[in-house]
Design an enzyme around this catalytic site. Structure first.
Site, PDB file in Angstrom:
ATOM      1  N   HIS A 149      -8.031  -5.329   0.036  1.00  0.00           N
ATOM      2  CA  HIS A 149      -6.737  -4.678   0.235  1.00  0.00           C
ATOM      3  C   HIS A 149      -5.973  -5.280   1.410  1.00  0.00           C
ATOM      4  CE1 HIS A 149      -3.792  -1.566  -0.199  1.00  0.00           C
ATOM      5  NE2 HIS A 149      -4.048  -1.018   0.964  1.00  0.00           N
TER       6      HIS A 149
ATOM      7  N   ASP B 264      -9.010  -6.601  -4.333  1.00  0.00           N
ATOM      8  CA  ASP B 264      -8.615  -5.294  -3.785  1.00  0.00           C
ATOM      9  C   ASP B 264      -9.145  -4.202  -4.715  1.00  0.00           C
ATOM     10  OD1 ASP B 264      -7.396  -3.042  -2.784  1.00  0.00           O
ATOM     11  OD2 ASP B 264      -5.365  -3.867  -2.773  1.00  0.00           O
TER      12      ASP B 264
ATOM     13  N   SER C 180       0.827  -1.204   0.000  1.00  0.00           N
ATOM     14  CA  SER C 180       0.000   0.000   0.000  1.00  0.00           C
ATOM     15  C   SER C 180       0.865   1.259   0.000  1.00  0.00           C
ATOM     16  CB  SER C 180      -0.932  -0.056   1.213  1.00  0.00           C
ATOM     17  OG  SER C 180      -1.954   0.864   1.117  1.00  0.00           O
TER      18      SER C 180
END
Lengths: 389, 200
Positions: free
Chosen positions: A359, A326, A161
């Protein structure tokens, strides 16, 4: 199976770890022009640095992360570090092979200099006056820490991320100081939708009556409701519809439909708990700072919007991983990175991992994911030592 | 490392230091060989997780991508050579993919099992069942091969599309050439290799 059992089976834990502190030796000029005369970073290390200092691996954390990525601080800790699923002896990031460095970023709220630290020029906490830091600033401070640890070149810089963004920035800003870059569930820049979610989270915090323009600590208050709400919004976007369906479905926590009660669904209870818990360990000003750094990130801005040119200086090899469900950092965003790297003639491998966990998948021990990560990292270590299979 | 016969043939067609894209790269044998032997800057596309894992263990630049979703993400003229071994017959749009290969690369190499081989003809024509062979091991109901063709079919397509056939190798099941195959390729070749260029 609890995490203790998981840790005992198969791969192991790094055990008890203690955070260390790094005190800056030179003033830091931030990207926005402001200067920090001095700053501190808190970090942890796992594994041993080899004699050639060639096996160091830097972990970059995401929005709500920190330096405590693996192991326990105390024997009776309720939970291990946030990436314990992937870091440890025999695990994807194998501490038998690598010397892992994990740092709390500047502006964080877990010990590194940030909004909660005392501003030397006022004698009071910085709060909202803490300068805006961006991914490039973090990379610069991480490089200063590497200098301090005597690490000239990282075998790999790894992050998920927002952490993946730091890894990418490393490859651009310090091309000679890493041999491999792993960006997981990341993006070369946020989409409008992604920025929108961050803005809603920021507005949730700013509209809390206790926020007090970011000076909540002066009134001995905390914008718990706003920060909790921000976390709830974020949390939903880190999961997938299917994943939430599997985990919660329409299970009712309390109340009875037939009796005409107000019911509380499991998912409501869970989210409320997550929101409340978050306010216990996270600072609202840091949350604002981190989300702004996310929004700001766009290495192509320095090369007139051309990501291919931005990667031109890089020399490392890349692994770009994403997850099928995600939607906050979708596989398409990772593909953009891959496409730019191919055009820039850089060595890159990629995989889209099947997972229903959205995610958050990057934090989980998903077999295909950890296998790919472990194999790529091992391969880059083997290659660097001049050996071959 | 010894290369499988067909890959060794392809390897010979690729210049040192070339930029190569391998569509459906499988376990990455060709690319690993080209990287080691010819300093080739190569990338492979595959969609199979097991294949991708093997490629990673060889240090091959493998990119997870389904050929049926197209390869529009690659820039024009980005490669010296685009290779596709034994995947033409399994993709949804062979003609479109061939056009794309020659947009991305200067040249391309395509290999496929020749459905015109006498064994195939005999199985269908004499025995009355869909051909099953070393190169076509599947049954009709589970085969991934949805666009099988003969060398004649393929050359007709090249003609229609103005693809330049720079080189053709027609071989037997051992990937060897033989005078009998040269004489009647569409009947005798079990496998065909084509090196194609853009229309002049």
């Amino acid at each position: 199976m609890g995490w203790r059992e998981q840790m005992k089976s198969a791969a192991g834990s790094v055990g008890i770890v203690s955070p260390q502190r790094f005190q800056s030796v030179a003033p830091l000029v931030l990207q926005n022009g402001s200067v920090l005369d001095t700053y501190e970073l808190v970090y942890e290390t796992y594994g041993e640095l080899n004699g050639e200092k060639s096996n160091a691996l830097l972990i970059c954390h995401a929005l709500s992360g920190h330096h405590h990525a693996a192991g326990l601080h105390q024997e009776d800790d309720a939970k291990p570090g946030w990436w314990d699923a992937c870091i440890g002896p025999g695990k994807a990031i194998d501490t038998d092979a690598f010397f892992v460095v994990s740092v709390n970023n500047l502006g964080g709220c877990h010990g590194s200099t940030g909004p909660r630290s005392v501003n030397p020029s006022t004698g009071k906490p910085y709060g909202p006056d803490f300068p805006n830091v961006v991914v490039k600033d973090w990379v610069n401070t991480q490089a200063a820490l590497a200098d301090h640890l005597g690490i000239e070149v990282f075998a790999a810089v790894v992050g998920g991320s927002l952490g993946g963004m730091q890894a990418l920035q490393w490859s651009i800003d310090y091309p000679d100081r890493l041999r491999a870059c792993v960006a997981i569930a990341s993006a070369a820049k946020l989409s409008a939708q992604n920025i929108a979610f961050n803005e809603i989270a920021r507005q949730a915090i700013a509209s809390d009556q206790d926020f007090n323009e970011g000076r909540y600590f002066e009134a001995d208050k905390n914008p718990d409701r706003g920060l909790g709400l921000a976390r709830m919004i974020g949390h939903v976007t880190y999961l997938s519809d299917d994943g939430m369906g599997t985990k919660f479905g329409r299970e009712v926590k309390s109340g009875d439909f037939d009796a005409g009660d107000d019911v509380e669904f499991q998912v409501e209870s869970y989210l409320n708990y997550q929101g409340r818990a978050f306010t216990q360990y996270f600072d609202a000003n840091t949350y604002l700072l981190m989300t702004k750094a996310l929004d700001h990130f766009d290495p192509a801005r320095e090369t007139s919007g051309d990501l291919v040119s931005a990667f031109q200086r890089a020399t490392c090899k890349y692994l770009i991983l994403s997850f099928s469900t995600d939607w906050r950092f979708s596989a398409a965003r990772s593909q953009e990175i891959v496409d730019a790297l191919v055009r820039a003639k850089k060595n890159v491998a990629s995989a889209v991992i099947e997972s229903e966990h959205g995610h958050d998948s990057f934090l989980l021990p998903i077999a295909r994911y950890t296998d790919a990560l472990k194999t790529f990292l091992h391969q880059s270590l083997v290659n660097q030592q001049g050996g071959c299979e | 490392m010894t290369l499988r016969g067909d890959l060794a043939l392809i390897s010979k067609l690729i210049n040192a230091n070339a930029r190569v894209l391998d569509l459906g790269c499988g376990t990455g044998d060709l690319l690993a060989n080209l990287q080691a032997e010819k300093n080739v800057n190569g990338y492979g596309l595959d969609k199979d997780p097991a294949n991708i894992q093997v490629c990673l263990s060889k240090g091959v630049n493998v990119i997870e991508q389904d050929l049926d979703a197209g390869i529009a993400n690659f820039a024009d003229d980005n490669f010296d050579m685009v290779v596709m071994t034994d995947a033409l017959q399994a993709v949804r749009d062979p003609r479109g993919l061939l056009r794309e290969m020659l947009r991305i690369g200067e040249e391309c190499v395509v290999t496929f099992p020749n459905f015109g081989h006498w064994r195939c003809r005999a199985q269908l024509g004499l025995k009355g069942h869909m051909p099953v062979s070393k190169h076509l091991p599947h049954n009709w109901h589970n085969t991934p091969n949805i666009h099988l063709c003969t060398t004649q079919d393929f050359e007709r397509l090249c003609l229609e599309e103005n693809f330049r056939i720079i080189q053709r190798r027609v071989v037997n099941t051992q990937y060897r050439e033989h005078w009998s195959i040269t004489l009647a390729p569409n009947l005798m070749a079990s496998h065909a290799f084509y090196r194609l260029g853009r229309p002049l």
